[in-house]
Design a protein around this motif. Structure first.
Motif, PDB file in Angstrom:
ATOM      1  N   GLN A   1       0.825  -1.204   0.000  1.00  0.00           N
ATOM      2  CA  GLN A   1       0.000   0.000   0.000  1.00  0.00           C
ATOM      3  C   GLN A   1       0.861   1.256   0.000  1.00  0.00           C
ATOM      4  O   GLN A   1       0.548   2.240  -0.689  1.00  0.00           O
ATOM      5  CB  GLN A   1      -0.924  -0.015   1.210  1.00  0.00           C
ATOM      6  CG  GLN A   1      -1.977   1.096   1.195  1.00  0.00           C
ATOM      7  CD  GLN A   1      -2.912   0.982   0.012  1.00  0.00           C
ATOM      8  OE1 GLN A   1      -3.546  -0.044  -0.180  1.00  0.00           O
ATOM      9  NE2 GLN A   1      -2.987   2.038  -0.795  1.00  0.00           N
ATOM     10  N   TRP A   2       1.942   1.248   0.788  1.00  0.00           N
ATOM     11  CA  TRP A   2       2.843   2.399   0.804  1.00  0.00           C
ATOM     12  C   TRP A   2       3.427   2.649  -0.582  1.00  0.00           C
ATOM     13  O   TRP A   2       3.526   3.795  -1.033  1.00  0.00           O
ATOM     14  CB  TRP A   2       3.980   2.168   1.806  1.00  0.00           C
ATOM     15  CG  TRP A   2       3.536   2.153   3.239  1.00  0.00           C
ATOM     16  CD1 TRP A   2       2.463   2.805   3.787  1.00  0.00           C
ATOM     17  CD2 TRP A   2       4.145   1.429   4.310  1.00  0.00           C
ATOM     18  NE1 TRP A   2       2.374   2.527   5.132  1.00  0.00           N
ATOM     19  CE2 TRP A   2       3.388   1.702   5.484  1.00  0.00           C
ATOM     20  CE3 TRP A   2       5.255   0.591   4.411  1.00  0.00           C
ATOM     21  CZ2 TRP A   2       3.717   1.159   6.719  1.00  0.00           C
ATOM     22  CZ3 TRP A   2       5.590   0.044   5.643  1.00  0.00           C
ATOM     23  CH2 TRP A   2       4.822   0.320   6.786  1.00  0.00           C
TER      24      TRP A   2
ATOM     25  N   ASP B   1       0.944   4.238  -2.766  1.00  0.00           N
ATOM     26  CA  ASP B   1       0.675   5.624  -2.370  1.00  0.00           C
ATOM     27  C   ASP B   1       1.895   6.524  -2.469  1.00  0.00           C
ATOM     28  O   ASP B   1       1.808   7.726  -2.172  1.00  0.00           O
ATOM     29  CB  ASP B   1       0.149   5.658  -0.934  1.00  0.00           C
ATOM     30  CG  ASP B   1      -1.199   4.969  -0.788  1.00  0.00           C
ATOM     31  OD1 ASP B   1      -1.887   4.798  -1.811  1.00  0.00           O
ATOM     32  OD2 ASP B   1      -1.545   4.589   0.350  1.00  0.00           O
TER      33      ASP B   1
ATOM     34  N   VAL C   1       4.583   6.325  -0.588  1.00  0.00           N
ATOM     35  CA  VAL C   1       5.072   6.599   0.770  1.00  0.00           C
ATOM     36  C   VAL C   1       6.381   5.860   1.001  1.00  0.00           C
ATOM     37  O   VAL C   1       6.494   4.670   0.691  1.00  0.00           O
ATOM     38  CB  VAL C   1       4.036   6.164   1.832  1.00  0.00           C
ATOM     39  CG1 VAL C   1       4.604   6.301   3.229  1.00  0.00           C
ATOM     40  CG2 VAL C   1       2.760   6.976   1.680  1.00  0.00           C
TER      41      VAL C   1
END
Length: 382
Positions: free
Chosen positions: A179-180, A183, A185
């Motif tokens: 997910q990071w 995104d 991140v």
């Protein structure tokens, strides 16, 4: 391929539990709670666990901050900070102020301390988020207390080694990493550790159950040792000692008061409700500190204060706290007010606007309560 240890850094924990009896409070009711929570017996008074090492020292804004450490019979050494007024005469009332959970396990008591220019920027950010930008240990010290803040079991210096990660914690990290990446991140070491530790707390609770204790019982053990160390420090008057904390720290303070009837005062901030009120929507808002199997059959959460009839309690409620239903908080307040046998000074409930945060107003109120209970004439917190 060998699996990673599920209790990294604590491989000596099972042997410690095999040879350890249960903690024995002075009252039968407290002993029932200690048995359910599974608090191990404390080291003997002459045990090396109480040997405190002092290292670096600094002066910040009118207080002296000293780093302390001690080695418990299992796991890594405990790191702590003692914060005292820069100029004082004689012994001071002692205060064990306990850090919150906050989903942040990469550090413990340091979130409560201002080290001046040496303060980690991530600590400053956490203080802004949870403590309205205040370093509460420094504020309490300026108000005239000798304040000890320590890393509890599974936080900071007492954290578990999660590299390599146990299987389920590793799965959680891989999902978060995907997910990071999506995104954009770039995770910090602190974010990575907190992600692992959030899942690993379930494993720690499982291990504690298999060893005949509980997650809350092991945290209480660390806290009881820290309380004993506070009382033996040369800066502290052992007859005038209080405890307190915000959120999970407030829950730990309540448990300490239930287990140690010698405390003069206790502050529980944003950590009070009934067990019943957590069902069905609020269970996942809380850690294993509030979910000890069997505790509800012995007493409800507010009733823990009745085990310390001579301790003066301040319980602070936040009207918009998203972690507790307001009905549960009001029920707890009513139950606490109805404990008439303990006397009118035993309990005071205070209601504050806002959410789950220890505000400057709460800090000033806690300081006034502790000053009144522990030593009249202390300067208070502004």
């Amino acid at each position: 391929m060998a699996k990673a240890s599920a209790i990294g850094g604590y491989e000596d924990w099972p042997a410690f539990m095999t040879s350890r009896r249960r903690f024995a409070p002075t009252s039968a009711d407290s002993e029932r709670v200690a048995n359910v929570v599974g608090v191990p017996a404390l080291p003997a008074p002459d045990d090396s666990a109480y040997t405190v090492t002092r290292s670096e020292e600094s002066v910040v804004g009118g207080v002296r901050v000293s780093r302390l450490s001690w080695q418990l019979p299992f796991g890594p050494p405990t790191s702590a900070r003692l914060v005292t007024p820069l100029h004082h005469e004689g012994r001071l009332p002692g205060l064990l102020w306990m850090h919150c959970h906050g989903g942040n396990k990469w550090l413990g008591g340091e979130r409560l301390v201002d080290l001046g220019q040496a303060t980690d920027p991530d600590v400053v950010a956490l203080q802004r988020k949870l403590y309205e930008g205040r370093a509460v240990a420094n504020d309490f010290a300026r108000a005239g207390f000798a304040v000890l803040v320590h890393d509890a079991f599974s936080w900071g210096s007492r954290g578990f080694v999660l590299d390599p990660a146990p299987e389920r914690a590793g799965d959680a990290l891989r999902a978060a990493t995907a997910q990071w990446t999506a995104d954009g991140v770039r995770p910090s070491p602190e974010l990575t550790y907190n992600t692992l530790a959030a899942q690993h707390e379930n494993t720690v609770a499982k291990a504690a159950a298999l060893l005949g204790t509980s997650y809350a019982g092991m945290v209480a053990y660390d806290d009881l040792v820290a309380l004993a160390i506070l009382r033996q420090l040369p800066e502290v008057d052992p007859d005038w000692v209080g405890v307190g904390g915000f959120s999970g720290g407030g829950g730990r303070a309540l448990m300490l008061a239930a287990l140690d009837q010698r405390l003069t005062a206790c502050v529980v901030s944003c950590m009070m409700t009934t067990h019943e009120s957590l069902f069905p929507a609020y269970l996942e808002s809380h850690s294993w500190l509030l979910s000890t199997p069997g505790l509800a059959a012995v007493c409800d959460w507010p009733a823990l204060s009745s085990l310390a009839p001579t301790t003066r309690f301040l319980v602070q409620y936040a009207l918009d706290d998203p972690l507790f239903p307001v009905e549960g908080m009001r029920d707890a307040d009513r139950l606490l007010r109805d404990q008439t046998d303990a006397g009118p000074e035993h309990y005071r409930g205070a209601w504050h606007p806002g959410g789950h945060i220890f505000t400057a107003a709460m800090l000033a109120e806690a300081g006034a309560h502790l000053s009144t209970a522990l030593q009249e004439g202390l300067p208070g917190i502004s």
